[in-house]
Design a protein around this motif. Structure first.
Motif: not given
Ligand code: GLU
Length: 439
Positions: A153-169
């Motif tokens: 997976x590339x940058x964009x999906x990684x960022x989106x998934x991580x922000x979601x899983x880490x609860x970034x608001x």
């Protein structure tokens, strides 16, 4: 009502040493989280395996620690590839992304299985907390690539998934990421994740208003540490790049910064990195330190000086520097004579149109006054000598005195020198000068 906790993150890519401008993002994300009783996360975005290096990651950790920007959690993006892949697969299963067999662009004829996002070209609108409404027509983006293969997976999906899983608001990051945001919003919507709030910080510009770079004077944070800057000053300085709480006060500790931080007061325009300002801020933070801390800091650079002398010299030293590291050079030019008796230069001791005998006479009179003087402060010494100096010409009296004591054409005032040296040493130096003048 249950309000969810605010979570921000600093998400650097460890592909080089980050410069001070990069850390400004961390400062803002930290201040915002802490102001709201939230969490601040460090996420090392190391999915680019070739360019990411452990030493750069270590430097990021070291820099944040030194600055006192403690994070509540730390993640490494590369350790979450499984999760990125899971969501990538979900997008494919839901018909929102597809595998596309394409010939590699390098002319090798190799067929690769890229994953493309199915983009229906809608207009993406988001409300940026700093810049207001940002609207992007995504038609031109086409079906953009989100993975090099199903397992990469590339940058964009990684960022989106991580922000979601880490609860970034709240995503606070540089405005150079604005073009990435619509893509990330499309992916996020396709996955059904909640929408974080974006706040794109103004670019940090160098003094010529071009993008700040290492070449333009922004160094890695650890370089400032090694040069002797104070972490509190570096933080204070960074917080003011693109932000001002309003009012006259410019010198803040980290806790005070958190207290006054207000995301709506972040500027939209490019923020300037001004090196002179950094020196000033550092000097102000030195002045805030306790005498004990100041003393310890100068002792490190001025090892050869007796402690009681350093105590007396301290205010003068602090006045002369904006950074303890300055002492590496300033000590040699300004203070050495305190511990090294000057070689008497008769020509230089005599003031302008005066002569040797007058200089010697004045020095002897001053010595007489000093022998009866109160050495408890430069001011009390000034009081003892000034009347005589005014009567006999300030230049005629004070110049030979200062030259006899320091051997330097430029130095701190003679009263401070007398105070720091103490009566015995002052008498020796005056006697030495007189001996040369009289011979
Ligand atoms: N890793 C990105 C960078 O170093 C930041 C990504 C983000 O903040 O969303 O520029």
């Amino acid at each position: 009502m249950v309000t969810s906790k605010i979570v921000t993150r600093f998400a650097p890519s460890p592909t080089g040493l980050l410069h001070m401008g990069n850390y400004r993002t961390a400062v803002f994300a930290y201040m915002f989280a802490k102001k709201n009783g939230g969490k601040f996360i460090l996420r090392i975005e190391d999915t680019d395996r070739e360019r990411s290096k452990k030493e750069y990651e270590d430097n990021i950790v070291e820099s944040l620690e030194w600055l006192g920007l403690s994070y509540d959690e730390k993640y490494r993006q590369s350790e979450h590839v499984e999760s990125h892949t899971k969501y990538l697969q979900k997008l494919i299963n839901d018909g929102k992304a597809y595998i596309s067999k394409e010939e590699a662009k390098d002319g090798s004829g190799v067929i690769r299985e890229l994953v493309r996002f199915k983009n229906n070209g809608q207009t993406v609108i988001f409300e940026d907390a700093i810049r207001g409404k940002i609207e992007t027509d995504t038609k031109d983006l086409g079906d953009f690539v989100i993975a090099k293969s199903i397992s990469e997976p590339l940058f964009h999906i990684a960022v989106v998934v991580d922000d979601y899983e880490e609860g970034v608001t709240h995503i606070l990051r540089g405005e150079d990421h604005i073009p990435n945001t619509p893509r990330q919003i499309l992916i996020r919507e396709a996955l059904g994740f909640p929408q974080p709030i974006y706040a794109h910080l103004p670019l940090v510009l160098s003094e010529d208003r071009t993008k700040l770079s290492k070449r333009k004077g922004a160094l890695p944070v650890t370089d400032y540490r090694d040069m002797g800057y104070l972490p509190s000053a570096i933080l204070n300085f960074m917080a003011f790049i693109g932000f001002n709480p309003g009012g006259e006060k410019e010198i803040f500790t980290l806790d005070e910064l958190v207290e006054v931080f207000d995301i709506t007061k972040i500027h939209k325009g490019g923020a300037i990195f001004n090196k002179e300002k950094l020196s000033w801020v550092n000097k102000e933070h030195i002045k805030l330190q306790s005498v004990d801390v100041q003393l310890k800091s100068i002792e490190r650079h001025m090892k050869d000086y007796p402690e009681d002398m350093l105590k007396k010299l301290l205010p003068t030293v602090i006045e002369k520097i904006s950074n303890y590291g300055d002492l590496a050079t300033v000590d040699n030019t300004e203070f050495r004579f305190f511990i090294k008796r000057p070689v008497v230069d008769v020509e230089k001791i005599v003031w302008k149109n005066s002569n040797k005998s007058e200089a010697s006479q004045n020095l002897k009179s001053v010595k007489g006054l000093l022998l009866k003087a109160d050495f408890s402060s430069p001011d009390s010494l000034k009081q003892s000598i000034m009347e005589y100096a005014e009567k006999n010409g300030k230049g005629n009296v004070l110049w030979p005195l200062r030259m006899a004591l320091s051997g330097q054409e430029k130095s701190v005032d003679p009263f401070t020198i007398c105070y720091v040296l103490g009566v015995e040493e002052v008498v020796i130096r005056i006697d030495n000068a007189c001996q040369s003048l009289d011979s």
